[in-house]
Design a protein around this motif. Structure first.
Motif, PDB file in Angstrom:
ATOM      1  N   VAL A  10       0.849  -1.195   0.000  1.00  0.00           N
ATOM      2  CA  VAL A  10       0.000   0.000   0.000  1.00  0.00           C
ATOM      3  C   VAL A  10       0.882   1.241   0.000  1.00  0.00           C
ATOM      4  O   VAL A  10       1.832   1.340   0.760  1.00  0.00           O
ATOM      5  N   GLU A  11       0.562   2.179  -0.859  1.00  0.00           N
ATOM      6  CA  GLU A  11       1.394   3.362  -1.015  1.00  0.00           C
ATOM      7  C   GLU A  11       0.514   4.607  -1.064  1.00  0.00           C
ATOM      8  O   GLU A  11      -0.476   4.647  -1.779  1.00  0.00           O
ATOM      9  N   VAL A  12       0.861   5.611  -0.280  1.00  0.00           N
ATOM     10  CA  VAL A  12       0.161   6.893  -0.284  1.00  0.00           C
ATOM     11  C   VAL A  12       1.184   7.965  -0.621  1.00  0.00           C
ATOM     12  O   VAL A  12       2.217   8.077   0.030  1.00  0.00           O
ATOM     13  N   LYS A  13       0.906   8.762  -1.654  1.00  0.00           N
ATOM     14  CA  LYS A  13       1.842   9.785  -2.089  1.00  0.00           C
ATOM     15  C   LYS A  13       1.301  11.176  -1.779  1.00  0.00           C
ATOM     16  O   LYS A  13       0.111  11.425  -1.881  1.00  0.00           O
ATOM     17  N   LEU A  14       2.212  12.080  -1.410  1.00  0.00           N
ATOM     18  CA  LEU A  14       1.870  13.477  -1.174  1.00  0.00           C
ATOM     19  C   LEU A  14       2.576  14.338  -2.217  1.00  0.00           C
ATOM     20  O   LEU A  14       3.726  14.081  -2.567  1.00  0.00           O
ATOM     21  N   ASN A  15       1.886  15.349  -2.686  1.00  0.00           N
ATOM     22  CA  ASN A  15       2.455  16.260  -3.674  1.00  0.00           C
ATOM     23  C   ASN A  15       3.081  17.437  -2.940  1.00  0.00           C
ATOM     24  O   ASN A  15       2.390  18.398  -2.563  1.00  0.00           O
ATOM     25  N   GLU A  16       4.401  17.372  -2.726  1.00  0.00           N
ATOM     26  CA  GLU A  16       5.077  18.404  -1.952  1.00  0.00           C
ATOM     27  C   GLU A  16       5.003  19.765  -2.641  1.00  0.00           C
ATOM     28  O   GLU A  16       4.809  20.800  -1.990  1.00  0.00           O
ATOM     29  N   LYS A  17       5.127  19.805  -3.972  1.00  0.00           N
ATOM     30  CA  LYS A  17       5.090  21.070  -4.699  1.00  0.00           C
ATOM     31  C   LYS A  17       3.737  21.748  -4.547  1.00  0.00           C
ATOM     32  O   LYS A  17       3.653  22.972  -4.378  1.00  0.00           O
ATOM     33  N   LEU A  18       2.667  20.948  -4.622  1.00  0.00           N
ATOM     34  CA  LEU A  18       1.323  21.515  -4.496  1.00  0.00           C
ATOM     35  C   LEU A  18       1.103  22.066  -3.098  1.00  0.00           C
ATOM     36  O   LEU A  18       0.555  23.162  -2.922  1.00  0.00           O
ATOM     37  N   LEU A  19       1.523  21.318  -2.073  1.00  0.00           N
ATOM     38  CA  LEU A  19       1.363  21.783  -0.699  1.00  0.00           C
ATOM     39  C   LEU A  19       2.172  23.052  -0.459  1.00  0.00           C
ATOM     40  O   LEU A  19       1.722  23.974   0.238  1.00  0.00           O
ATOM     41  N   THR A  20       3.368  23.120  -1.032  1.00  0.00           N
ATOM     42  CA  THR A  20       4.218  24.304  -0.868  1.00  0.00           C
ATOM     43  C   THR A  20       3.568  25.528  -1.513  1.00  0.00           C
ATOM     44  O   THR A  20       3.567  26.634  -0.953  1.00  0.00           O
ATOM     45  N   ALA A  21       2.972  25.319  -2.700  1.00  0.00           N
ATOM     46  CA  ALA A  21       2.324  26.426  -3.407  1.00  0.00           C
ATOM     47  C   ALA A  21       1.104  26.949  -2.656  1.00  0.00           C
ATOM     48  O   ALA A  21       0.763  28.139  -2.752  1.00  0.00           O
ATOM     49  N   MET A  22       0.450  26.082  -1.891  1.00  0.00           N
ATOM     50  CA  MET A  22      -0.751  26.477  -1.159  1.00  0.00           C
ATOM     51  C   MET A  22      -0.422  27.280   0.097  1.00  0.00           C
ATOM     52  O   MET A  22      -1.278  27.991   0.629  1.00  0.00           O
ATOM     53  N   ALA A  23       0.804  27.151   0.597  1.00  0.00           N
ATOM     54  CA  ALA A  23       1.180  27.843   1.830  1.00  0.00           C
ATOM     55  C   ALA A  23       1.584  29.283   1.537  1.00  0.00           C
ATOM     56  O   ALA A  23       2.004  29.625   0.431  1.00  0.00           O
ATOM     57  N   ALA A  24       1.439  30.118   2.562  1.00  0.00           N
ATOM     58  CA  ALA A  24       1.890  31.509   2.436  1.00  0.00           C
ATOM     59  C   ALA A  24       3.403  31.509   2.210  1.00  0.00           C
ATOM     60  O   ALA A  24       4.114  30.679   2.778  1.00  0.00           O
ATOM     61  N   PRO A  25       3.922  32.421   1.387  1.00  0.00           N
ATOM     62  CA  PRO A  25       5.347  32.407   1.034  1.00  0.00           C
ATOM     63  C   PRO A  25       6.291  32.357   2.238  1.00  0.00           C
ATOM     64  O   PRO A  25       7.302  31.648   2.212  1.00  0.00           O
ATOM     65  N   GLU A  26       5.944  33.112   3.313  1.00  0.00           N
ATOM     66  CA  GLU A  26       6.851  33.159   4.465  1.00  0.00           C
ATOM     67  C   GLU A  26       6.885  31.858   5.263  1.00  0.00           C
ATOM     68  O   GLU A  26       7.771  31.652   6.093  1.00  0.00           O
ATOM     69  N   TRP A  27       5.902  30.967   5.005  1.00  0.00           N
ATOM     70  CA  TRP A  27       5.836  29.723   5.766  1.00  0.00           C
ATOM     71  C   TRP A  27       6.111  28.480   4.910  1.00  0.00           C
ATOM     72  O   TRP A  27       5.980  27.366   5.377  1.00  0.00           O
ATOM     73  N   ARG A  28       6.514  28.684   3.694  1.00  0.00           N
ATOM     74  CA  ARG A  28       6.732  27.538   2.813  1.00  0.00           C
ATOM     75  C   ARG A  28       7.896  26.646   3.270  1.00  0.00           C
ATOM     76  O   ARG A  28       7.938  25.466   2.966  1.00  0.00           O
ATOM     77  N   GLY A  29       8.804  27.224   3.994  1.00  0.00           N
ATOM     78  CA  GLY A  29       9.922  26.430   4.519  1.00  0.00           C
ATOM     79  C   GLY A  29       9.482  25.406   5.560  1.00  0.00           C
ATOM     80  O   GLY A  29      10.249  24.496   5.903  1.00  0.00           O
ATOM     81  N   GLN A  30       8.244  25.541   6.075  1.00  0.00           N
ATOM     82  CA  GLN A  30       7.731  24.598   7.082  1.00  0.00           C
ATOM     83  C   GLN A  30       7.045  23.373   6.462  1.00  0.00           C
ATOM     84  O   GLN A  30       6.664  22.452   7.192  1.00  0.00           O
ATOM     85  N   ILE A  31       6.902  23.359   5.145  1.00  0.00           N
ATOM     86  CA  ILE A  31       6.181  22.252   4.506  1.00  0.00           C
ATOM     87  C   ILE A  31       6.874  20.896   4.692  1.00  0.00           C
ATOM     88  O   ILE A  31       6.210  19.905   5.011  1.00  0.00           O
ATOM     89  N   PRO A  32       8.200  20.785   4.514  1.00  0.00           N
ATOM     90  CA  PRO A  32       8.827  19.468   4.750  1.00  0.00           C
ATOM     91  C   PRO A  32       8.605  18.945   6.166  1.00  0.00           C
ATOM     92  O   PRO A  32       8.318  17.755   6.358  1.00  0.00           O
ATOM     93  N   PHE A  33       8.713  19.853   7.175  1.00  0.00           N
ATOM     94  CA  PHE A  33       8.446  19.433   8.557  1.00  0.00           C
ATOM     95  C   PHE A  33       6.993  18.994   8.707  1.00  0.00           C
ATOM     96  O   PHE A  33       6.697  17.980   9.356  1.00  0.00           O
ATOM     97  N   THR A  34       6.083  19.761   8.111  1.00  0.00           N
ATOM     98  CA  THR A  34       4.650  19.438   8.183  1.00  0.00           C
ATOM     99  C   THR A  34       4.376  18.048   7.610  1.00  0.00           C
ATOM    100  O   THR A  34       3.679  17.232   8.225  1.00  0.00           O
ATOM    101  N   MET A  35       4.930  17.777   6.446  1.00  0.00           N
ATOM    102  CA  MET A  35       4.695  16.491   5.794  1.00  0.00           C
ATOM    103  C   MET A  35       5.269  15.350   6.606  1.00  0.00           C
ATOM    104  O   MET A  35       4.621  14.318   6.794  1.00  0.00           O
TER     105      MET A  35
END
Length: 243
Positions: A10-35
């Motif tokens: 079983v495999e679940v994939k996340l789209n890191e680029k899409l999640l990064t684009a959805m975040a406010a620019p100043e908080w995009r650096g937190q996306i890897p930690f969030t994921m």
């Protein structure tokens, strides 16, 4: 990305680029930690779901060893990949999940015939050994192998002597007739060693349990983990700046 594997399926994939684009620019650096945080929380929750499913689908319930066999490998910010898997020390889990053949570790499978099983449905063990193997070597009422005069692997196993045991005295007469030599009691097959492998039906729905829980939990957890990442970043910023 989350994998669940008995070897890996079983495999679940996340789209890191899409999640990064959805975040406010100043908080995009937190996306890897969030994921990573969301993946790891999902792995922990999914492990618990697997253990609870064991109580429902494994007759007699799992042993502590079986319950602990479901493991996970956590992700991190640099490697956004986590694994939920069953440890290789429990090959029987792969058999009841995928329905593969159960093969003997040595020569033959030990299959109960006239043995009282423990509460988990297993042949009772004594000091780490098959209880009946140990008993057969130490107790004259038991013997290992095939009874006298019987041929074929279907007779191979651990037998128990019922009654006096032994044979009546053999007498030979001058006319050539022979009397005696008959067993004084009977024998009973306790554990059969006739097969080297057997087929197993898939009886534990590990993948279904994960699919019913994992993706939905991960979706919810991403929002929670993002808020947690922002709070952590704000606290860190406040310590550095003093306000």
């Amino acid at each position: 990305m989350i994998h669940m594997r008995v070897t890996a399926l079983v495999e679940v994939k996340l789209n890191e680029k899409l999640l990064t684009a959805m975040a406010a620019p100043e908080w995009r650096g937190q996306i890897p930690f969030t994921m990573s945080h969301a993946i790891n929380r999902t792995l922990i929750a999914s492990r618990k779901e697997q253990q609870e499913a064991m109580d429902k689908h494994i007759a007699g319930g799992p042993t502590r060893f079986t319950r602990a066999s479901i493991r996970y490998k956590a992700s991190n910010k640099r490697n956004l990949e986590g694994f939920l898997y069953y440890h290789g020390d429990v090959p029987y889990m792969k058999s009841i999940i995928d329905g593969e053949a159960v093969r003997a570790k040595k020569v033959k499978l030990s299959e109960p015939v006239n043995v009282k099983l423990d509460k988990f449905g297993n042949i009772p063990s004594g000091r780490g050994k098959n209880k009946y193997s140990a008993r057969a070597r130490a107790d004259k009422k038991f013997f290992i192998g095939k009874p006298r005069g019987r041929k074929g692997d279907e007779y191979r196993g651990i037998w128990k002597r019922i009654g006096k045991g032994g044979y009546t005295k053999l007498k030979r007469f001058k006319n050539g007739k022979v009397k005696g030599g008959k067993a004084r009691g009977t024998i009973r097959l306790m554990v059969s060693w006739r097969r080297g492998q057997r087929s197993a039906r898939p009886t534990f729905p590990a993948y279904d349990v994960f699919e019913a829980h994992g993706p939905q939990y991960l979706q919810r957890q991403l929002k929670v983990s993002y808020r947690f990442a922002l709070r952590t970043a704000l606290k860190k910023h406040a310590k550095m700046t003093g306000f």
